[in-house]
Design an enzyme around this catalytic site. Sequence first.
Site, mmCIF file in Angstrom:
data_model
loop_
_atom_site.group_PDB
_atom_site.id
_atom_site.type_symbol
_atom_site.label_atom_id
_atom_site.label_comp_id
_atom_site.label_asym_id
_atom_site.label_seq_id
_atom_site.Cartn_x
_atom_site.Cartn_y
_atom_site.Cartn_z
ATOM 1 N N SER A 84 -3.589 -29.759 13.997
ATOM 2 C CA SER A 84 -2.854 -30.450 12.940
ATOM 3 C C SER A 84 -3.295 -29.919 11.573
ATOM 4 C CB SER A 84 -3.054 -31.964 13.063
ATOM 5 O OG SER A 84 -2.129 -32.664 12.273
ATOM 6 N N ASP A 140 7.170 -32.805 18.976
ATOM 7 C CA ASP A 140 6.249 -33.305 17.959
ATOM 8 C C ASP A 140 7.059 -33.911 16.818
ATOM 9 O OD1 ASP A 140 4.294 -33.689 16.034
ATOM 10 O OD2 ASP A 140 3.201 -31.870 16.555
ATOM 11 N N HIS A 179 2.769 -34.648 19.326
ATOM 12 C CA HIS A 179 1.667 -34.099 18.530
ATOM 13 C C HIS A 179 0.351 -34.088 19.297
ATOM 14 C CE1 HIS A 179 0.069 -32.677 14.781
ATOM 15 N NE2 HIS A 179 -0.784 -33.678 14.654
#
Length: 732
Positions: free
Chosen positions: A594, A669, A701
């Site tokens: 991320s 995601d 995600h």
Amino acid sequence: MKLYKIFALTCFLVTSLMSAQNKEISLEEIWGGTFRTQGMDALHSLKNGKQYSVLNVDRGSGTTTIDIYDYSTLEKTKTLVSSAGIKGLRYFSDYTFSANENKVLLATNEESIFRRSTLGNYHVFNTVTEDVIEIAEEKIQEPTFSPDGSKVAYGRDNNIYVKDLESGKTTQITFDGVKNKIINGITDWVYEEEFGFVRAFEWNADSNKIAYIRFDETLVPEFSMDVYGNNLYQTQTVFKYPKAGEANAIVSLHIHNLESNNMRAVTLDKKYSDFYIPRIKWTNDADVLSAQFMNRHQNELDLWMIDAEKNTAFIAIAEKDKAYIDVTNNLTFLKDDSFIWTSEKDGYNHIYHHDKKGKLINQITKGKWEITDYYGFDAKTDRIYYQSVENGSINRDVYSISLKGTKKQRLSDNTGTNSADFSADFTYFINSFSNATTPPSYTLNDAITGEVVKEIKDNTELVEALAAYKMSPKEFSTIAVNGNDLNMWTIKPKDFDASKSYPLFMFQYSGPGSQQVANKWHSANDYWYQLLAQKGYIVACVDGRGTGFKGADFKKVTQNELGKFEVEDQIEAAKQLGDLKYIDDSRIGIWGWSYGGFMSSNALFKGNDVFKMAIAVAPVTSWRFYDSIYTERYMTTPQENASGYDMNSPINHVDKLKGDFLLIHGTADDNVHVQNTMRMVEALVQANKQFEWMIYPDKNHGIYGGNTRLHLYTKMTNFIDRTLGDKIAKSE
């Protein structure tokens, strides 16, 4: 050259690990749950403060129960609710008590929407009569008891409904809800993700008014994701997602009076344009609602007190910050409607006491350290309970202090990460503790003295099992980088020899206010790092500028330039570590997920003379692609700060790639869209740069489900071995 000082925690399970450690960790064990710790079941403290309830599941029969336990003995005293005794209700997965605890809301058939939001079927169980009432035939969201327990309000199809539990009548109180256009009382995607709440309606103390936020998403651009599934044709998920600089939902605040069936929009003397309402909360006065209004830049926050009967309002607190203001759940109204408030206005997050008009009574906590959690106020003893990093930024302790800011007392004894769950009357708290050498343990503690009343649970079986493995200590230290002493941990091979040369693999996240260097027990990733250490790698993590719990200035230095100072710190830390005789500076890699993937990409591109390889999982590749609330909090808008967005976005530095790069993303995601990776891939292709990438179909995600995590970490491990471990293989 003396780069850092090693302190504490350099021995790992000394007593337990005196025996030979020959067994090596496998990826199958990590992701198969071999090293899973035993935790405390989620509990609810009952009003009497002497008992608590726990949701228990009978795996054999598939039934669930709510069981009552005594704090003092930790023994079960009775079963309050059993799904086996409720016709047509085989199980329930969650529960909520009414204020008087005579009713329990039972959740079944829950399904996830986004990170925090769910749909489900709900029933109310009367603990006195044992009657059961179904709230609605359809799946609903966020059902909530009125304070008097006579009603339940909930969201369905973007509208708010109220079920009268006595008459059985259901009343619809909003009518304009339309998917992807108007939402009443439930947050939109970006509020849910970035302000951290789903239910955007609140009952007042008299159970006769409901305040709610209305979201008009009409002008918010839509984002779509293909869902490939198992059918011949894929389907598509379409939802409103405001990217940085794009239109947000238009929000408005409303109050519905159930007695008069009257609804009005709240109007304020101050005119706002393009603003947020991140929190609403009724005071103890049933006619006075508090509401937090924040400008789009999120550097101004007004706490309003709104009189629902007099149609008047005033600002109790008006905060401004040169960077941004964090929204919390710490606002607490005392009996006289004075209130507790937390703020970073003196440079560190601390607790303040204001009167009902907003005038400051006193600053309760002070010092160059941070409040990390607020647990509540006990009016009987005049004590506030909280968690802080006063004992070092990598540690957490539980404290009490008087409302006047005196008689501060540390209630947790062990150094590491302590957190507390208090009984309703603040007689007891359950303290959870762990550090890098001690797995989670749970004790019942006296709230006044902090003394342990009873041991509840520990993880000695895991300690004993780990004694057979080649485990290395996690060494905590600081490293002087770019004028700052940065927190760091290092894991070395068990048979580490300072005369040899080892590859270095670095991990980081680095997002604003985050922390990865913390004195707590292992996550699954920590076992992966142990596996890498067993293979002959040194693994390290450095929390650079912009991370949390070291004061506002340290955290907010990255404002308007995400990815500049954080990347500089990772590159410089890698250079210094590479100067150590036992680290091979030609074999340094970095990875992250991320925000960490954004960072690892940048580090490889901008630090191409330092890093040989990088792995980026679900990375942001340009902040132009990410949501408005998160991104603009730190960057303002792209229209205002184009250079800040573009100068530090890895997508614009692909031409600098020299090393090996692995890019990974899930196609479903909803948070960091796969668009980020697709645009990165195209940029790399057009720059004629070779790289590797992996796409996980229909994974969000978190990239998990079935064997997905095992596959992911196998791929990353193989990539590391291939790009950093060649000399390890030759030396063996």
